[in-house]
Design a protein around this motif. Structure first.
Motif, mmCIF file in Angstrom:
data_model
loop_
_atom_site.group_PDB
_atom_site.id
_atom_site.type_symbol
_atom_site.label_atom_id
_atom_site.label_comp_id
_atom_site.label_asym_id
_atom_site.label_seq_id
_atom_site.Cartn_x
_atom_site.Cartn_y
_atom_site.Cartn_z
ATOM 1 N N HIS A 82 -14.217 -8.464 -6.463
ATOM 2 C CA HIS A 82 -15.163 -7.654 -5.708
ATOM 3 C C HIS A 82 -16.576 -8.165 -5.929
ATOM 4 O O HIS A 82 -17.397 -8.181 -5.008
ATOM 5 C CB HIS A 82 -15.043 -6.183 -6.110
ATOM 6 C CG HIS A 82 -15.890 -5.280 -5.257
ATOM 7 N ND1 HIS A 82 -17.181 -4.958 -5.574
ATOM 8 C CD2 HIS A 82 -15.625 -4.676 -4.077
ATOM 9 C CE1 HIS A 82 -17.682 -4.165 -4.643
ATOM 10 N NE2 HIS A 82 -16.766 -3.984 -3.721
ATOM 11 N N TRP A 89 -11.549 -6.251 1.326
ATOM 12 C CA TRP A 89 -10.351 -5.740 0.659
ATOM 13 C C TRP A 89 -9.115 -6.555 0.979
ATOM 14 O O TRP A 89 -8.235 -6.727 0.138
ATOM 15 C CB TRP A 89 -10.138 -4.276 1.022
ATOM 16 C CG TRP A 89 -11.330 -3.446 0.731
ATOM 17 C CD1 TRP A 89 -12.114 -2.780 1.628
ATOM 18 C CD2 TRP A 89 -11.943 -3.218 -0.551
ATOM 19 N NE1 TRP A 89 -13.154 -2.146 0.990
ATOM 20 C CE2 TRP A 89 -13.074 -2.395 -0.335
ATOM 21 C CE3 TRP A 89 -11.655 -3.623 -1.856
ATOM 22 C CZ2 TRP A 89 -13.896 -1.977 -1.371
ATOM 23 C CZ3 TRP A 89 -12.480 -3.203 -2.896
ATOM 24 C CH2 TRP A 89 -13.578 -2.394 -2.640
ATOM 25 N N ASP A 101 -4.468 -3.749 0.909
ATOM 26 C CA ASP A 101 -5.923 -3.616 0.945
ATOM 27 C C ASP A 101 -6.348 -2.153 0.843
ATOM 28 O O ASP A 101 -7.329 -1.821 0.186
ATOM 29 C CB ASP A 101 -6.506 -4.269 2.204
ATOM 30 C CG ASP A 101 -5.874 -3.764 3.490
ATOM 31 O OD1 ASP A 101 -4.920 -2.971 3.408
ATOM 32 O OD2 ASP A 101 -6.331 -4.162 4.568
ATOM 33 N N LYS A 105 -8.700 -0.659 -1.968
ATOM 34 C CA LYS A 105 -9.926 0.019 -1.527
ATOM 35 C C LYS A 105 -9.999 1.420 -2.141
ATOM 36 O O LYS A 105 -11.023 1.822 -2.682
ATOM 37 C CB LYS A 105 -9.903 0.105 -0.008
ATOM 38 C CG LYS A 105 -11.115 0.732 0.619
ATOM 39 C CD LYS A 105 -11.068 0.571 2.131
ATOM 40 C CE LYS A 105 -9.849 1.207 2.747
ATOM 41 N NZ LYS A 105 -9.757 0.977 4.192
#
Length: 306
Positions: A82, A89, A101, A105
């Motif tokens: 990140h 994502w 994803d 997330k």
DNA sequence: AACTACTCCAACCGCAGTCTT
DNA sequence: TAAGACTGCGGTTGGAGTAGT
């Protein structure tokens, strides 16, 4: 450009999926395969829009999906990816087998963002010599959502201006990475072939033949997933300067042994000497760099960020 | 026990890239 | 080349579940 009709079409089911619906979807996909989401619901006997079917399959019903129990290793990887990629994502999920994803997330929003923010605040306090927690009158987005409309009005002043301060920071919307891949013959491959593809012959669409990287690359060195994977697997080598990420997405490297930072240049291999895979990734990557004089880490990483 | 505050996550929404005609 | 269709992505929301009072 046209847009697909929205899920809010009259007569279609919405909300949580029933066991029966799941069964129908699984049954259909097992028999006919993924794709053609638009026409799938009708053919599968589902009163759902294609979008909803795709989402349900991708995030929940697909085989080999890992659920819950994010390991510390995975968590660490998510944090570092990140920092490198921001809210991309799907790219992050592509480096975590079995994770979607959406799950990453959600995990980030509910667990990691807080943790990372706390760490950053702590660092900042330490750097500025500030001791102890600093109380601030912050209403988080989550808290606001749980308030009633009346309560929400109460934290809005008489001019209609909101008094609350969201701590959430929205990064600029990333540009999508092309989903189209080609094989060495230049023939396009099905959508989705780029991400996680173990076919070493895949090349990025935008590359002209002269720009093509050496063929038969290891999977983690494929264009489109290469720099990220290499960076994420060589633990402790690649870091992003937090401030620079927000300004220019510039990449920095950190040398753990010398505790120095320099721009976009590999300095040392993985700190985990016993991890032969990480070592191998690094060696392969260095080999690639030496084979391609013009290829620099900076452009490599930037190719993902563009 | 009842109520409130908060967390978590599945699902939805809308945008944008790519494909097809 | 343009426009519609399809797909994928990231942001957001609704509501069930849990913790705190």
């Amino acid at each position: 450009m046209g847009r697909a009709p929205c899920c809010s079409k009259v007569g279609l089911h919405r909300g949580p999926w029933s066991v029966k619906e799941d069964g129908l979807l699984i049954q259909y996909i097992q028999a006919h395969g993924e794709g053609h989401w638009k026409s799938m619901p009708k053919r599968a006997g589902l009163l759902r829009c294609g979008k909803s079917c795709r989402l349900r399959w991708m995030n929940y019903l697909r085989p080999n999906i890992k659920r819950g129990n994010v390991t510390p290793d995975e968590e660490d990887l998510i944090v570092r990816l990140h920092a490198l990629l921001g809210n991309r994502w799907s790219l992050i999920a592509g480096r975590l087998p079995g994770r979607t994803d959406n799950e990453i997330k959600n995990y980030w929003n509910s667990h990691l963002s807080k943790k990372v923010n706390e760490n950053n605040h702590q660092k900042n306090r330490n750097n500025r010599g500030i001791k102890g927690p600093k109380k601030r009158n912050i209403v988080t987005a989550n808290k606001v959502r749980s308030l009633s409309n009346k309560q929400k009005q109460e934290i809005t002043n008489e001019n209609g201006e909101t008094k609350m301060t969201k701590i959430k920071v929205h990064q600029p919307k990333p540009t999508r990475v092309s989903a189209v891949a080609r094989n060495v013959s230049g023939n396009s491959l099905p959508r989705g072939s780029c991400a996680n593809n173990s076919n070493n012959n895949i090349l990025e669409e935008s590359q002209t033949p002269s720009e093509q990287l050496p063929q038969q690359l290891p999977p983690y060195l494929l264009p489109g997933s290469t720099a990220m994977t290499a960076a994420s697997n060589i633990e402790g080598v690649l870091l992003l300067d937090e401030d620079l990420v927000n300004v220019s997405d510039e990449c920095y490297c950190y040398d753990h042994r010398q505790e120095t930072t320099s721009s976009c240049e590999f300095l040392i291999p993985a700190k985990e000497e016993n991890n032969s895979m990480l070592q191998k990734i690094f060696e392969d990557y260095q080999e690639l760099l030496s084979a391609e004089d013009g290829v620099q880490m900076e452009t490599f990483v930037n190719s993902l960020l563009i």
